[in-house]
Design an enzyme around this catalytic site. Structure first.
Site: not given
Ligand code: IPM
Ligand code: MG
Length: 364
Positions: A140, A190, A224, A248, A252
């Site tokens: 990032y 990885k 993976d 990140d 999710d």
């Molecule tokens: C998160 C989001 C952020 C990230 C975006 C909105 C920049 O996806 O906080 O998980 O990638 O960190």
């Molecule tokens: Mg995110």
């Protein structure tokens, strides 16, 4: 008096942070607690106002605050902008400036919601995963970053760089958190392909050997494979430690285990100040409709009390109230089953507040 900066941001950010404000207002009015809060523009809302996703004034306010509560940033309106001007850039700058290198994302499955996930409830049983994501380094922030024409071709670059200190400090956070939980850390990398990820694995192993070996179990998984194992055997994970991008992504996935991204809170901690934000994004498709799930935001507020203000009692009260509200069958549309009556974002905020009022005397 504790100072909080509220940055609703974009999309559903405004709706979900509004529910947190109801709780803060109640605590201020009816209890001995006193939290001073200010609001600011952030992300796309700030771009529309002054051309920048994070203005100097708002950054100063964040620096002066003890903690920042965030809604969400981004939306189609700002997608075409240069990366440095996008709403997301404001979030990255805020994280970097406040030095919040450890992002904590607890993915607990509320028993009442074990049917809300796309996974079978017997696979999910007992799942309680805590993701610790590195937040101020890695791909990032790697330099040189660019998107340009070289020899008539479009070329773009985002290097993935970590130094050993950046890895060690977030590894310590993960091990320390696991000591208060089930004493197991799974580190994602990885290392079979990338030098930087071999360094990640080496440093995590060294920190473990030196400080936590006797108490904490350490497992290494390639990202993976981890993506598969998390849905195959979710209940065997305790703390997951990951770099910025892998964290990140995996968070999710963990969110879906809990039934919805609308359920996952986060705390970004580091040197002193914390940023608290729901993991879900701005969800432009449902923004302004008053149907978003405010639980991730309210749980993030709970994390703020715990991690920034050491008020575990208020945090426990919030967690308890949310469990009760879910046990009683209250659902927003994202976690509802076919025949459920669904609540609006405001209504969900109200029933949680009512439950807080009811349970308060048992906690604070
Ligand atoms: C998160 C989001 C952020 C990230 C975006 C909105 C920049 O996806 O906080 O998980 O990638 O960190
Ligand atoms: Mg995110």
């Amino acid at each position: 008096m504790s100072k909080i900066l509220i940055l609703p941001g974009d999309g559903i950010g405004e709706e979900v942070t509004k529910q947190c404000l109801k709780i803060l207002d109640y605590l201020n009015a009816e209890t001995n607690y006193n939290f001073e809060y200010k609001k600011g523009l952030f992300g796309g809302a700030s771009i529309d106002d002054c051309g920048k996703p994070l203005s100097n004034e708002v950054l100063d306010l964040a620096m002066e605050s003890d903690a920042v509560l965030l809604g969400a940033v981004g939306g189609p309106k700002w997608e075409a902008l240069d990366h440095d001007l996008k709403p997301e850039k404001g979030l990255l700058t805020l994280r970097k400036e406040l030095g919040t290198f450890a992002n904590l994302r607890p993915g607990k499955v509320f028993p009442a919601l074990s049917n809300a996930s796309s996974l079978k409830s017997e696979v999910l049983k007992g799942t309680d995963i805590f993701v610790v994501r590195e937040l101020t380094g890695g791909i990032y922030f790697g330099e040189p970053r660019y998107s340009k024409i070289i020899d008539k071709k479009r070329v773009a670059s985002n290097p993935l760089i970590y130094n050993e200190d950046e890895i060690a400090r977030v590894a310590h956070e993960a091990f320390k958190i696991s000591l208060k939980r089930n004493k197991k850390v799974t580190s994602l990398d990885k290392a079979n392909v990338l030098e930087v990820m071999q360094l990640w694995r080496d440093v995590v192993t060294e920190v473990h050997e030196k400080y936590y070996k006797d108490e904490v179990e350490l497992e290494h998984l390639y990202i993976d494979n981890a993506a598969m194992q998390v849905i195959k055997r979710p209940s065997t994970f305790d703390v997951i430690l990951a770099s910025n991008l892998f964290g990140d992504i995996i968070s999710d996935e963990v969110a879906e285990l809990t039934g919805s991204l609308g359920m996952l809170p986060s705390a970004s901690t580091g040197n002193k100040k914390g940023i608290y934000e729901p993991v879900h994004g701005s969800a432009p498709d449902i923004a302004g409709k008053n149907i978003a799930n405010p639980i991730a935001a309210i749980l993030s507020l709970g994390m703020m009390f715990k991690y920034s203000f050491n008020e575990d009692k208020i945090s426990d009260l919030i967690d308890h109230s949310i469990s009760e509200v879910l046990n009683a069958g209250n659902r927003t549309q994202d976690i509802a089953k076919e025949n459920d009556v669904t609540l609006s974002c405001d209504e969900m905020g109200d029933v949680i507040l009512e439950e807080i009022k009811k349970s308060e005397s048992n906690f604070i």
